[in-house]
Design a protein around this motif. Structure first.
Motif, PDB file in Angstrom:
ATOM      1  N   LYS A   8       4.149   2.205  -6.260  1.00 63.03           N
ATOM      2  CA  LYS A   8       3.051   2.834  -5.526  1.00 63.03           C
ATOM      3  C   LYS A   8       1.782   2.012  -5.718  1.00 63.03           C
ATOM      4  N   SER A   9       1.577   1.519  -6.946  1.00 64.50           N
ATOM      5  CA  SER A   9       0.408   0.693  -7.231  1.00 64.50           C
ATOM      6  C   SER A   9       0.629  -0.062  -8.526  1.00 64.50           C
ATOM      7  N   ALA A  10      -0.132  -1.123  -8.696  1.00 62.45           N
ATOM      8  CA  ALA A  10      -0.104  -1.888  -9.943  1.00 62.45           C
ATOM      9  C   ALA A  10      -1.409  -2.654 -10.048  1.00 62.45           C
ATOM     10  N   THR A  11      -1.840  -2.912 -11.267  1.00 61.66           N
ATOM     11  CA  THR A  11      -3.020  -3.735 -11.508  1.00 61.66           C
ATOM     12  C   THR A  11      -2.634  -4.869 -12.444  1.00 61.66           C
ATOM     13  N   LEU A  12      -2.881  -6.094 -11.999  1.00 59.05           N
ATOM     14  CA  LEU A  12      -2.615  -7.284 -12.802  1.00 59.05           C
ATOM     15  C   LEU A  12      -3.928  -7.832 -13.341  1.00 59.05           C
ATOM     16  N   GLU A  26      -5.528  -5.602  -7.870  1.00 55.28           N
ATOM     17  CA  GLU A  26      -4.858  -4.321  -7.639  1.00 55.28           C
ATOM     18  C   GLU A  26      -3.992  -4.398  -6.388  1.00 55.28           C
ATOM     19  N   ILE A  27      -2.826  -3.775  -6.452  1.00 56.31           N
ATOM     20  CA  ILE A  27      -1.904  -3.701  -5.326  1.00 56.31           C
ATOM     21  C   ILE A  27      -1.631  -2.232  -5.047  1.00 56.31           C
ATOM     22  N   TRP A  87       7.481  -3.398  -0.443  1.00 55.06           N
ATOM     23  CA  TRP A  87       6.595  -4.495  -0.043  1.00 55.06           C
ATOM     24  C   TRP A  87       5.509  -4.710  -1.096  1.00 55.06           C
ATOM     25  N   ALA A  88       4.970  -3.632  -1.638  1.00 53.25           N
ATOM     26  CA  ALA A  88       3.949  -3.762  -2.685  1.00 53.25           C
ATOM     27  C   ALA A  88       4.518  -4.490  -3.903  1.00 53.25           C
ATOM     28  N   GLU A  89       5.770  -4.192  -4.247  1.00 57.72           N
ATOM     29  CA  GLU A  89       6.385  -4.874  -5.390  1.00 57.72           C
ATOM     30  C   GLU A  89       6.620  -6.351  -5.076  1.00 57.72           C
ATOM     31  N   MET A  90       6.952  -6.669  -3.821  1.00 61.09           N
ATOM     32  CA  MET A  90       7.094  -8.077  -3.423  1.00 61.09           C
ATOM     33  C   MET A  90       5.768  -8.812  -3.580  1.00 61.09           C
ATOM     34  N   LEU A  91       4.665  -8.142  -3.232  1.00 58.51           N
ATOM     35  CA  LEU A  91       3.345  -8.752  -3.394  1.00 58.51           C
ATOM     36  C   LEU A  91       3.009  -8.933  -4.875  1.00 58.51           C
ATOM     37  N   ASP A 103      -1.795  -1.770 -15.262  1.00 62.29           N
ATOM     38  CA  ASP A 103      -1.464  -0.414 -14.807  1.00 62.29           C
ATOM     39  C   ASP A 103      -0.296  -0.507 -13.842  1.00 62.29           C
ATOM     40  N   TYR A 104       0.566   0.504 -13.824  1.00 63.72           N
ATOM     41  CA  TYR A 104       1.793   0.440 -13.034  1.00 63.72           C
ATOM     42  C   TYR A 104       2.258   1.853 -12.690  1.00 63.72           C
ATOM     43  N   HIS A 105       2.547   2.069 -11.399  1.00 63.27           N
ATOM     44  CA  HIS A 105       3.095   3.352 -10.955  1.00 63.27           C
ATOM     45  C   HIS A 105       4.283   3.065 -10.046  1.00 63.27           C
ATOM     46  N   ALA A 106       5.456   3.395 -10.517  1.00 61.96           N
ATOM     47  CA  ALA A 106       6.687   3.090  -9.793  1.00 61.96           C
ATOM     48  C   ALA A 106       6.828   3.965  -8.551  1.00 61.96           C
TER      49      ALA A 106
END
Length: 375
Positions: free
Chosen positions: A175-179, A129-130, A142-146, A165-168
């Motif tokens: 805002k957040s993403a789960t890989l 999760e980011i 920065w979160a998208e770079m990670l 999961d993805y929230h632009a």
């Protein structure tokens, strides 16, 4: 012995010592004897599931112990070869022996990392999760770079990457993403990345070209096997549905197919929008929740859990595990191990193995390193 030869010997011995320590060497030898005896038992396969677990453990221990013994013997042979060359004044023999030591040192370093992946769920797939910290567009970018960095790292290792999961972000980034990273030892490697990551750069969103500091957090937890029983009381759950969304229109749905589950007692929140079926997303989210609860229990049992604790604190100053400085100079520095890179572009393109290996080794040794952050 030449200085370069002694340096390689020291490197090999340090790697082997770490492997022995991670295995709890004497206990591992006794356990292998027990497993070998079990394998000889004709009733072993009366319970196929237990038998397969025993065979897996036996193969792992046999491989780790055999590798340590093999490298140790080959090192002793190379040392003897070099000493013979030195006694006879044969430089060619000495050079050949030194080359052998160099190859053995590289092999020992690689095998050391493999041996460190001996945790209960290290071999499993993993969720990553980011979450962007405070700071709006800066932190969201920065979160998208990670997200890209970990995707590239996973692809380099041949892992399959799924966006669960993805929230632009409002203007840019996420805002957040789960890989979901699928591959051998995915959790074992990635688990050391849990924590707050700090970026320092000239902001592309600042017309005055000022330096900005941004924070994002990473949380890593393993995909657990179906046979691991996690007891969840349905009354403790709040289940919400919402419309899926994604970058550039990806994963967009016209129905409320995405599912978010909140676990009251722990405060854990998980979400899935990977599938167009609400039922399937609910199943995925429940599996994620079980994985988070399982990881939480494992974390409590670990003695060296500082990285995980850090990732549950505020996403900001004083809690970061790694700093990425792009201006006014170029450096990435891990604040737990002291490992640094002067090529942030390579790190942000997924070259993370050195950082992960050092963090894994630190979990075994428990040795704290005094590291100053970079500005």
């Amino acid at each position: 012995m030449r200085a370069e030869g002694q340096a390689q010997i020291d490197r090999i011995e340090a790697a082997l010592a770490l492997v022995r320590r991670s295995l709890d060497w004497d206990r591992a030898l006794r356990r292998l004897d027990e497993l070998n005896a079990r394998v000889e038992d004709p009733t072993l396969w009366d319970d196929p599931k237990q038998a397969e677990a025993i065979m897996r453990e036996r193969r792992r221990l046999e491989g780790s112990i055999g590798t340590v013994n093999e490298i140790g013997q080959e090192m002793a042979d190379a040392i003897e070869f070099i000493e013979m060359g030195e006694a006879e004044g044969d430089d060619a023999v000495v050079e050949e022996g030194l080359a052998t030591l160099e190859k053995l040192a590289q092999r020992a370093d690689a095998d050391k990392v493999q041996a460190l992946l001996s945790g209960e769920a290290d071999a499993n797939d993993t969720y990553l999760e980011i979450h962007a910290g405070a700071g709006g567009t800066e932190s969201q970018d920065w979160a998208e770079m990670l997200q890209r960095m970990y995707t590239r790292w996973a692809e380099r290792r041949g892992y399959k990457v799924e966006l669960v999961d993805y929230h632009a972000g409002e203007q840019a980034g996420i805002k957040s993403a789960t890989l979901l990273l699928k591959g051998e030892n995915a959790y074992g490697y990635a688990k050391t990345e849990s924590g707050v990551h700090r970026l320092v750069r000239i902001s592309p969103y600042d017309s005055s070209a000022r330096r900005h500091t941004s924070f994002s957090s990473i949380w890593v937890y393993p995909v657990i096997d179906d046979d691991i029983d996690i007891d969840i009381n349905p009354a403790d759950l709040r289940i919400d549905t919402y419309r899926a969304s994604g970058a550039g229109g990806q994963h967009v749905n016209t129905t409320d197919s995405a599912v978010r589950i909140t676990h009251g007692p722990s405060g854990i929140i998980v979400a899935s929008q990977i599938d167009r079926s609400q039922h399937k997303n609910r199943e995925i989210a429940m599996n994620m929740l079980k994985a988070r609860l399982f990881e939480e229990e494992m974390r409590k049992r670990e003695e060296a859990a500082s990285a995980e604790h850090a990732s549950k604190t505020d996403i900001g100053w004083g809690h970061q595990i790694r700093s990425y400085v792009l201006q006014p100079y170029q450096m990435v520095k891990d604040l737990r191990t002291g490992v640094t890179s002067t090529s942030p572009d390579d790190v942000l393109d997924g070259e993370l193995d050195e950082f992960m290996a050092a963090a894994l080794a630190q979990r075994v040794t428990g040795e704290a390193v005094e590291v100053e952050d970079v500005e």
